[in-house]
Scaffold this motif. Structure first.
Motif, PDB file in Angstrom:
ATOM      1  N   ALA A 291      10.520 -42.306   3.416  1.00 25.39           N
ATOM      2  CA  ALA A 291      11.764 -42.612   4.129  1.00 25.39           C
ATOM      3  C   ALA A 291      12.548 -43.626   3.308  1.00 25.39           C
ATOM      4  O   ALA A 291      11.975 -44.554   2.739  1.00 25.39           O
ATOM      5  N   PHE A 292      13.870 -43.434   3.225  1.00 27.69           N
ATOM      6  CA  PHE A 292      14.687 -44.357   2.429  1.00 27.69           C
ATOM      7  C   PHE A 292      16.107 -44.392   2.968  1.00 27.69           C
ATOM      8  O   PHE A 292      16.545 -43.507   3.698  1.00 27.69           O
ATOM      9  N   ARG A 293      16.822 -45.415   2.566  1.00 27.16           N
ATOM     10  CA  ARG A 293      18.246 -45.528   2.868  1.00 27.16           C
ATOM     11  C   ARG A 293      19.057 -45.233   1.607  1.00 27.16           C
ATOM     12  O   ARG A 293      18.686 -45.652   0.517  1.00 27.16           O
ATOM     13  N   TYR A 294      20.174 -44.532   1.781  1.00 30.04           N
ATOM     14  CA  TYR A 294      21.129 -44.352   0.688  1.00 30.04           C
ATOM     15  C   TYR A 294      22.119 -45.502   0.764  1.00 30.04           C
ATOM     16  O   TYR A 294      22.749 -45.735   1.798  1.00 30.04           O
TER      17      TYR A 294
ATOM     18  N   ALA B 110      12.440 -48.547   1.900  1.00 29.28           N
ATOM     19  CA  ALA B 110      12.965 -48.279   0.564  1.00 29.28           C
ATOM     20  C   ALA B 110      14.462 -48.006   0.595  1.00 29.28           C
ATOM     21  O   ALA B 110      15.011 -47.549   1.606  1.00 29.28           O
ATOM     22  N   ALA B 111      15.112 -48.283  -0.525  1.00 27.42           N
ATOM     23  CA  ALA B 111      16.540 -48.013  -0.671  1.00 27.42           C
ATOM     24  C   ALA B 111      16.792 -47.373  -2.033  1.00 27.42           C
ATOM     25  O   ALA B 111      16.140 -47.728  -3.019  1.00 27.42           O
TER      26      ALA B 111
ATOM     27  N   TRP C  77      12.836 -38.933  -5.549  1.00 24.71           N
ATOM     28  CA  TRP C  77      12.270 -39.037  -4.191  1.00 24.71           C
ATOM     29  C   TRP C  77      11.036 -38.152  -4.032  1.00 24.71           C
ATOM     30  O   TRP C  77      10.010 -38.590  -3.498  1.00 24.71           O
ATOM     31  N   VAL C  78      11.117 -36.919  -4.523  1.00 28.20           N
ATOM     32  CA  VAL C  78       9.976 -36.006  -4.428  1.00 28.20           C
ATOM     33  C   VAL C  78       8.789 -36.577  -5.192  1.00 28.20           C
ATOM     34  O   VAL C  78       7.645 -36.604  -4.694  1.00 28.20           O
ATOM     35  N   ARG C  79       9.037 -37.056  -6.416  1.00 27.18           N
ATOM     36  CA  ARG C  79       7.932 -37.565  -7.231  1.00 27.18           C
ATOM     37  C   ARG C  79       7.392 -38.899  -6.718  1.00 27.18           C
ATOM     38  O   ARG C  79       6.285 -39.297  -7.063  1.00 27.18           O
TER      39      ARG C  79
ATOM     40  N   ARG D 166      17.368 -41.831   5.812  1.00 26.76           N
ATOM     41  CA  ARG D 166      17.310 -42.213   7.236  1.00 26.76           C
ATOM     42  C   ARG D 166      18.680 -42.681   7.709  1.00 26.76           C
ATOM     43  O   ARG D 166      19.028 -42.498   8.878  1.00 26.76           O
ATOM     44  N   ASN D 167      19.471 -43.292   6.837  1.00 25.82           N
ATOM     45  CA  ASN D 167      20.859 -43.631   7.133  1.00 25.82           C
ATOM     46  C   ASN D 167      21.580 -43.974   5.834  1.00 25.82           C
ATOM     47  O   ASN D 167      20.968 -44.007   4.759  1.00 25.82           O
ATOM     48  N   ILE D 168      22.890 -44.193   5.939  1.00 29.01           N
ATOM     49  CA  ILE D 168      23.765 -44.354   4.777  1.00 29.01           C
ATOM     50  C   ILE D 168      24.501 -45.678   4.903  1.00 29.01           C
ATOM     51  O   ILE D 168      25.103 -45.964   5.955  1.00 29.01           O
ATOM     52  N   HIS D 169      24.493 -46.479   3.835  1.00 31.42           N
ATOM     53  CA  HIS D 169      25.113 -47.803   3.868  1.00 31.42           C
ATOM     54  C   HIS D 169      26.080 -47.949   2.700  1.00 31.42           C
ATOM     55  O   HIS D 169      25.723 -47.674   1.548  1.00 31.42           O
ATOM     56  N   PHE D 170      27.294 -48.377   3.010  1.00 31.19           N
ATOM     57  CA  PHE D 170      28.316 -48.626   1.991  1.00 31.19           C
ATOM     58  C   PHE D 170      28.641 -50.125   1.965  1.00 31.19           C
ATOM     59  O   PHE D 170      28.915 -50.723   3.015  1.00 31.19           O
ATOM     60  N   VAL D 171      28.636 -50.715   0.789  1.00 28.04           N
ATOM     61  CA  VAL D 171      29.097 -52.091   0.617  1.00 28.04           C
ATOM     62  C   VAL D 171      30.542 -52.015   0.139  1.00 28.04           C
ATOM     63  O   VAL D 171      30.814 -51.625  -0.993  1.00 28.04           O
TER      64      VAL D 171
END
Length: 354
Positions: free
Chosen positions: A76-79, A141-142, A69-71, A105-110
């Motif tokens: 902004a991204f989703r986990y 981004a994810a 992420w730093v590189r 920005r938020n967290i998503h579980f499938v």
């Protein structure tokens, strides 16, 4: 009409009525019931995954995400996590990421299992659940994590007979379910590189896994981000029957007690890589879990934890060894990264200087 997956008794009845079903359909129905009706993890369950062995596993994934992420310029991204178990990996990874100010920005579980969803929310209360990857947001981004996810997806099996290749089917004979060759020729469904394998050879293909990987890679190519896949597997193509069942931490007959044992196969990482490349994403080399964790600094993390809790030093070293040692998870488990065009090369795959 049924409401939900078939029970084991219904599954056996369906097979008996239809005479035979493919190994893929059998595996899909059995695992659907299995995961919908229990928490299979931990000492009281049927198996233990790496995040449940040690916090260091999830922390190394968090470090990997933060570094990438730093590189990438700190976008902004989703986990996103596919099949996140009890949420242990996510909780450990998110904690490690936060130390680098890497906060999604938020967290998503499938996840479809009601019992596992409850366990996940207990550890990651902010998680948003989805039944399918197609339900995930399509903007931004994810970073997707799939640890021991693909191994539980259905595979088709083909067996070389004296009359050519046939799909392997499951049928009922008396009180037992057994695998048998089907009647229809299946030569065209076997990878060309394996069609000359000896009689009796078994070849597995995983179109469901390839489809999921392709859909994830298409997302990354459009939206930006990366995907990390960790599982036990191999670089294909290769022949061999890898279907196995586990119950109470012991191997079991995969055709006994459908829906009451965990059915898995070894993951063909080459097939997943081909699917991802076909969708326009970049693919890392395949690394062993042991090498990857050591390149990311698991030994330094072990020393830090042992210094903080010297009375647990031996326990912590044992945990590290289970994750890294060649005779434990270190060699059998493989790691691969998928990245969007323009994203940096991910750490841990090409040597000690990543």
């Amino acid at each position: 009409m049924r409401d939900g997956p078939p029970t084991p008794a219904e599954l056996i009845g369906d097979i008996a009525a239809a005479r035979a079903t493919t190994v893929a359909d059998y595996m899909a129905a059995a695992n659907s019931h299995y995961y919908a009706t229990r928490d299979p993890l931990g000492a009281a369950g049927d198996f233990t995954t790496a995040p449940e062995i040690s916090q260091m596993f999830g922390e190394m994934i968090g470090v990997w995400i933060a570094d990438l992420w730093v590189r990438a310029g700190s976008p902004a991204f989703r986990y996103v996590e596919l099949g996140p178990g009890r949420g242990t990996l996510a909780a450990d990874a998110l904690r490690a990421m936060a130390r680098f100010k890497c906060v999604p920005r938020n967290i998503h579980f499938v996840e479809t299992s009601p019992s596992l969803r409850a366990a996940q929310l207990a550890r990651v209360p902010a998680a948003i659940h989805h039944d399918d990857i197609d339900d995930l947001p399509e903007d931004g981004a994810a970073i997707i994590v799939a640890n021991e996810f693909f191994d539980a997806l259905p595979v088709h099996q083909y067996i070389r007979t004296s009359g050519g290749w046939r799909e392997r089917m499951v049928e009922r004979q008396g009180a037992r379910l057994i695998p048998v060759p089907g009647e229809a020729p299946a030569d065209d469904l076997v990878p060309a590189a394996l069609r000359n394998a000896a009689e009796g050879s078994i070849v597995e293909t995983a179109p469901v896994s390839a489809s999921i990987m392709q859909r994830c890679a298409f997302r990354l190519a459009r939206q930006g981000g990366a995907m990390l896949v960790i599982d036990y597997g191999y670089s294909g193509p290769a022949a061999g029957d890898t279907l196995q069942a586990v119950k109470a931490h012991r191997f079991a007959d995969p055709f006994a007690d459908p829906g009451e044992v965990d059915l898995t196969t070894h993951v063909d990482f080459t097939a997943l890589a081909d699917a991802a490349r076909g969708a326009g994403a970049a693919v890392s080399p395949i690394a062993t879990q042991g090498d990857w964790l050591q390149r990311l600094g698991i030994d330094a993390r072990l020393q830090s934890l042992a210094a903080t809790a010297p009375d647990r030093a031996e326990e912590l070293k044992g945990q590290r060894d289970r994750l890294v040692a060649a005779d434990a998870m270190g060699e059998l488990f493989k790691v691969m990264a998928i990245t969007a065009p323009g994203w940096p090369t991910p750490a841990g795959f090409t040597g000690d200087n990543d």
